[in-house]
Design a protein around this motif. Structure first.
Motif, PDB file in Angstrom:
ATOM      1  N   LYS A 123       5.270  13.077  12.663  1.00 39.61           N
ATOM      2  CA  LYS A 123       6.416  12.673  13.464  1.00 39.61           C
ATOM      3  C   LYS A 123       7.536  12.254  12.517  1.00 39.61           C
ATOM      4  O   LYS A 123       7.291  11.519  11.557  1.00 39.61           O
ATOM      5  N   LEU A 126      11.979  11.200  12.266  1.00 39.62           N
ATOM      6  CA  LEU A 126      13.197  10.789  12.940  1.00 39.62           C
ATOM      7  C   LEU A 126      14.347  11.541  12.277  1.00 39.62           C
ATOM      8  O   LEU A 126      14.597  11.377  11.075  1.00 39.62           O
ATOM      9  N   TYR A 127      15.004  12.400  13.056  1.00 39.49           N
ATOM     10  CA  TYR A 127      16.174  13.142  12.592  1.00 39.49           C
ATOM     11  C   TYR A 127      17.393  12.270  12.863  1.00 39.49           C
ATOM     12  O   TYR A 127      17.577  11.785  13.987  1.00 39.49           O
ATOM     13  N   ASN A 128      18.221  12.051  11.853  1.00 39.80           N
ATOM     14  CA  ASN A 128      19.367  11.157  11.984  1.00 39.80           C
ATOM     15  C   ASN A 128      20.677  11.848  11.646  1.00 39.80           C
ATOM     16  O   ASN A 128      20.779  12.519  10.621  1.00 39.80           O
ATOM     17  N   SER A 187      20.059   9.763  16.838  1.00 40.79           N
ATOM     18  CA  SER A 187      18.739   9.834  16.200  1.00 40.79           C
ATOM     19  C   SER A 187      17.797  10.472  17.211  1.00 40.79           C
ATOM     20  O   SER A 187      17.824  10.115  18.389  1.00 40.79           O
ATOM     21  N   GLU A 222      13.682  11.556  17.759  1.00 40.41           N
ATOM     22  CA  GLU A 222      12.298  11.542  17.296  1.00 40.41           C
ATOM     23  C   GLU A 222      11.687  12.904  17.587  1.00 40.41           C
ATOM     24  O   GLU A 222      11.757  13.393  18.714  1.00 40.41           O
ATOM     25  N   LYS A 264       8.186  15.193  17.280  1.00 44.32           N
ATOM     26  CA  LYS A 264       6.738  15.141  17.105  1.00 44.32           C
ATOM     27  C   LYS A 264       6.193  16.531  16.812  1.00 44.32           C
ATOM     28  O   LYS A 264       6.912  17.530  16.903  1.00 44.32           O
ATOM     29  N   VAL A 318       8.095   9.086  10.236  1.00 46.93           N
ATOM     30  CA  VAL A 318       7.463   8.013  11.001  1.00 46.93           C
ATOM     31  C   VAL A 318       5.962   8.011  10.709  1.00 46.93           C
ATOM     32  O   VAL A 318       5.315   6.967  10.707  1.00 46.93           O
TER      33      VAL A 318
END
Length: 98
Positions: free
Chosen positions: A57, A59-61, A66, A68, A70, A88
């Motif tokens: 998993k 987190l694209y920012n 943002s 998440e 999976k 994550v």
């Protein structure tokens, strides 16, 4: 074998493990391995790109959002937008460019 190599190298890595899986005229497929809490620092892409999460998993920012992502998620990365990743969980991703 490339994905297997990335998985093995991740065990000792202190930063993202990045290897080209395949490339040709106008495209490139990159394998990215990230240990939990590893950061792929902010950057931009000049070509259309899709991020596919194979394991874990992330987190694209971006500046404004943002997301998440999976296992089994696919995400279109906008061209010329500053973005980064935070793991994550231990994660393996494919980045398809072109």
């Amino acid at each position: 074998m490339i994905i297997e190599q990335v998985r093995e190298q991740m065990q000792e890595a202190t930063r993202p493990v990045v290897k080209i899986l395949k490339q040709g005229d106008g495209y490139k497929v990159i394998t990215i391995g990230l240990k939990k809490e590893a950061v792929l620092k902010e950057h931009k892409t000049a070509v259309p790109a899709t991020l596919v999460i194979l394991e874990g998993k992330v987190l694209y920012n971006e500046a404004e959002r943002s997301v998440e992502l999976k296992k089994d998620a696919e995400f279109e990365i906008p061209v010329n937008v500053l973005h980064g990743l935070l793991a994550v969980e231990d994660s393996i991703c494919l980045l398809i460019q072109g």
